[in-house]
Design a protein around this motif. Sequence first.
Motif, PDB file in Angstrom:
ATOM      1  N   GLU A 108       0.790  -1.229   0.000  1.00 39.17           N
ATOM      2  CA  GLU A 108       0.000   0.000   0.000  1.00 39.17           C
ATOM      3  C   GLU A 108       0.829   1.289   0.000  1.00 39.17           C
ATOM      4  O   GLU A 108       0.640   2.159  -0.842  1.00 39.17           O
ATOM      5  CB  GLU A 108      -0.933  -0.036   1.215  1.00 39.17           C
ATOM      6  N   ASN A 152     -10.611  -4.593 -11.478  1.00 41.02           N
ATOM      7  CA  ASN A 152     -11.120  -5.170 -10.229  1.00 41.02           C
ATOM      8  C   ASN A 152     -10.269  -6.361  -9.783  1.00 41.02           C
ATOM      9  O   ASN A 152     -10.061  -6.591  -8.605  1.00 41.02           O
ATOM     10  CB  ASN A 152     -12.603  -5.543 -10.346  1.00 41.02           C
ATOM     11  N   GLY A 169      -8.817  -6.573  -5.991  1.00 42.57           N
ATOM     12  CA  GLY A 169      -9.493  -5.334  -5.593  1.00 42.57           C
ATOM     13  C   GLY A 169      -8.611  -4.357  -4.839  1.00 42.57           C
ATOM     14  O   GLY A 169      -8.933  -3.172  -4.725  1.00 42.57           O
ATOM     15  N   GLU A 170      -7.498  -4.826  -4.311  1.00 38.99           N
ATOM     16  CA  GLU A 170      -6.625  -3.946  -3.521  1.00 38.99           C
ATOM     17  C   GLU A 170      -6.050  -2.798  -4.342  1.00 38.99           C
ATOM     18  O   GLU A 170      -5.856  -1.690  -3.852  1.00 38.99           O
ATOM     19  CB  GLU A 170      -5.481  -4.750  -2.883  1.00 38.99           C
ATOM     20  N   GLU A 183      -7.485  -1.204  -6.801  1.00 41.12           N
ATOM     21  CA  GLU A 183      -8.525  -0.162  -6.905  1.00 41.12           C
ATOM     22  C   GLU A 183      -8.619   0.617  -5.591  1.00 41.12           C
ATOM     23  O   GLU A 183      -8.698   1.850  -5.593  1.00 41.12           O
ATOM     24  CB  GLU A 183      -9.889  -0.794  -7.207  1.00 41.12           C
ATOM     25  N   ARG A 184      -8.607  -0.113  -4.491  1.00 37.17           N
ATOM     26  CA  ARG A 184      -8.775   0.568  -3.189  1.00 37.17           C
ATOM     27  C   ARG A 184      -7.626   1.544  -2.938  1.00 37.17           C
ATOM     28  O   ARG A 184      -7.842   2.699  -2.551  1.00 37.17           O
ATOM     29  CB  ARG A 184      -8.855  -0.472  -2.055  1.00 37.17           C
ATOM     30  N   HIS A 215     -19.031  -2.751  -6.897  1.00 37.42           N
ATOM     31  CA  HIS A 215     -17.889  -3.071  -6.024  1.00 37.42           C
ATOM     32  C   HIS A 215     -16.675  -2.209  -6.387  1.00 37.42           C
ATOM     33  O   HIS A 215     -15.944  -1.745  -5.503  1.00 37.42           O
ATOM     34  CB  HIS A 215     -17.496  -4.548  -6.145  1.00 37.42           C
ATOM     35  N   SER A 216     -16.453  -2.011  -7.691  1.00 38.54           N
ATOM     36  CA  SER A 216     -15.310  -1.178  -8.102  1.00 38.54           C
ATOM     37  C   SER A 216     -15.494   0.256  -7.602  1.00 38.54           C
ATOM     38  O   SER A 216     -14.544   0.868  -7.092  1.00 38.54           O
ATOM     39  CB  SER A 216     -15.153  -1.175  -9.628  1.00 38.54           C
ATOM     40  N   ASP A 265     -17.193   1.241  -5.077  1.00 36.61           N
ATOM     41  CA  ASP A 265     -17.020   1.259  -3.612  1.00 36.61           C
ATOM     42  C   ASP A 265     -15.538   1.228  -3.243  1.00 36.61           C
ATOM     43  O   ASP A 265     -15.085   1.973  -2.378  1.00 36.61           O
ATOM     44  CB  ASP A 265     -17.721   0.054  -2.968  1.00 36.61           C
ATOM     45  N   ARG A 266     -14.789   0.351  -3.892  1.00 37.31           N
ATOM     46  CA  ARG A 266     -13.358   0.253  -3.560  1.00 37.31           C
ATOM     47  C   ARG A 266     -12.623   1.532  -3.931  1.00 37.31           C
ATOM     48  O   ARG A 266     -11.753   1.996  -3.196  1.00 37.31           O
ATOM     49  CB  ARG A 266     -12.726  -0.950  -4.263  1.00 37.31           C
TER      50      ARG A 266
END
Length: 324
Positions: A35, A57, A62-63, A65-66, A110-111, A113-114
Amino acid sequence: MEYTTLGDTGMTVSKICLGCMSFGDPDWREWVLGEEEGKRLVERALELGVNFFDTANMYSNGESERILGEALEGHREESVVATKGYFQMDESDPNSGGLSRKALEQELQHSLDRLGMETIDLYQIHRWDYDTPIEETLAALDDAVRRGQIRHLGASSMWAHQFAEALHASDRLGLDRFATMQNHYNLVYREEEREMLPLCDRENVGVIPWSPLARGYLTRPDEAVDATTRGETEEHLYRHPYRDGGGPAVNARVEELAAEKGVKMAQIALAWQFHAEPVDAPIVGTTSVEHLEDAVEALDIDLSASDIEWLEEPYEPVPVSGHD
Ligand SMILES: NC(=O)c1ccc[n+]([C@@H]2O[C@H](COP(=O)([O-])OP(=O)(O)OC[C@H]3O[C@@H](n4cnc5c(N)ncnc54)[C@H](OP(=O)(O)O)[C@@H]3O)[C@@H](O)[C@H]2O)c1
């Protein structure tokens, strides 16, 4: 930084798109940054004038994107954010992949949201879905555009006949059409020049190649391909036909020209992309701030027509790769 207009979207993007597959969760792939380092990379990209970011995604589940969403906090409006959907996100749920209306609507949410965003600038279908009619996919995507969740639609690696069918279907049905093609294209993989790139040119579709450095193969001599963690561990690097046909000869010429110009091999490979007529912005993958800076400096490298011809000359056709 230099900027260009992305296809016919009217959006201005940097001529370098930062590929965000390189950060997320190191448990996903050994060479992926965590991160904090990922955020530093995005921060440096913004400082250098990069405003175009590509994720998906499925990158680090998903990480990516987040982390991208958090890294862009405070810079959302000045950034052009691209993501993708298609690959199955949950092994136990077949509807978490593919391009059905159900999968797309759920995975798009979901994308969003992330990413922590209300709208995605460019939402791309990562692959062709052989089980869902393209009309169904286009209708679902068009609805998402009307809902304000997506600004523009894009597609990624597929056959040109499929892309032509999709463009035709959207025109026929009065639906939003794909404005961009994210395809596999670099000095050692040029099969896209046969059908896809002329089609994109004719349709004014923006072209944003993936793996412009051939996953690192064009950044070091052929014999040093496994000199990095990614080179050692990434199966895709060896699955793509980079070392078939004229690959090693092209690699040697990239090395020779780089030495002659006093620049790095990666910079020659990118300069070739910047000179390639149909390309809007290559999607550069890196885990290093220094390598990102190299990419930006490569915008200043001038290649003559004979340099380009010389780099391209040893290429021989290779099996199509990147659609699976
Ligand atoms: N649509 C699709 O199906 C698809 C498929 C693959 C990728 N993509 C997108 O394309 C992006 C880029 O793909 P990619 O990472 O496979 O390809 P790439 O940009 O062709 O290659 C990345 C590799 O090149 C190395 N590299 C970069 N700059 C360098 C430099 N100046 N000197 C030495 N080595 C350098 C990187 O090493 P370091 O980490 O050490 O810099 C990394 O190993 C991804 O992030 C993703 O967004 C999309």
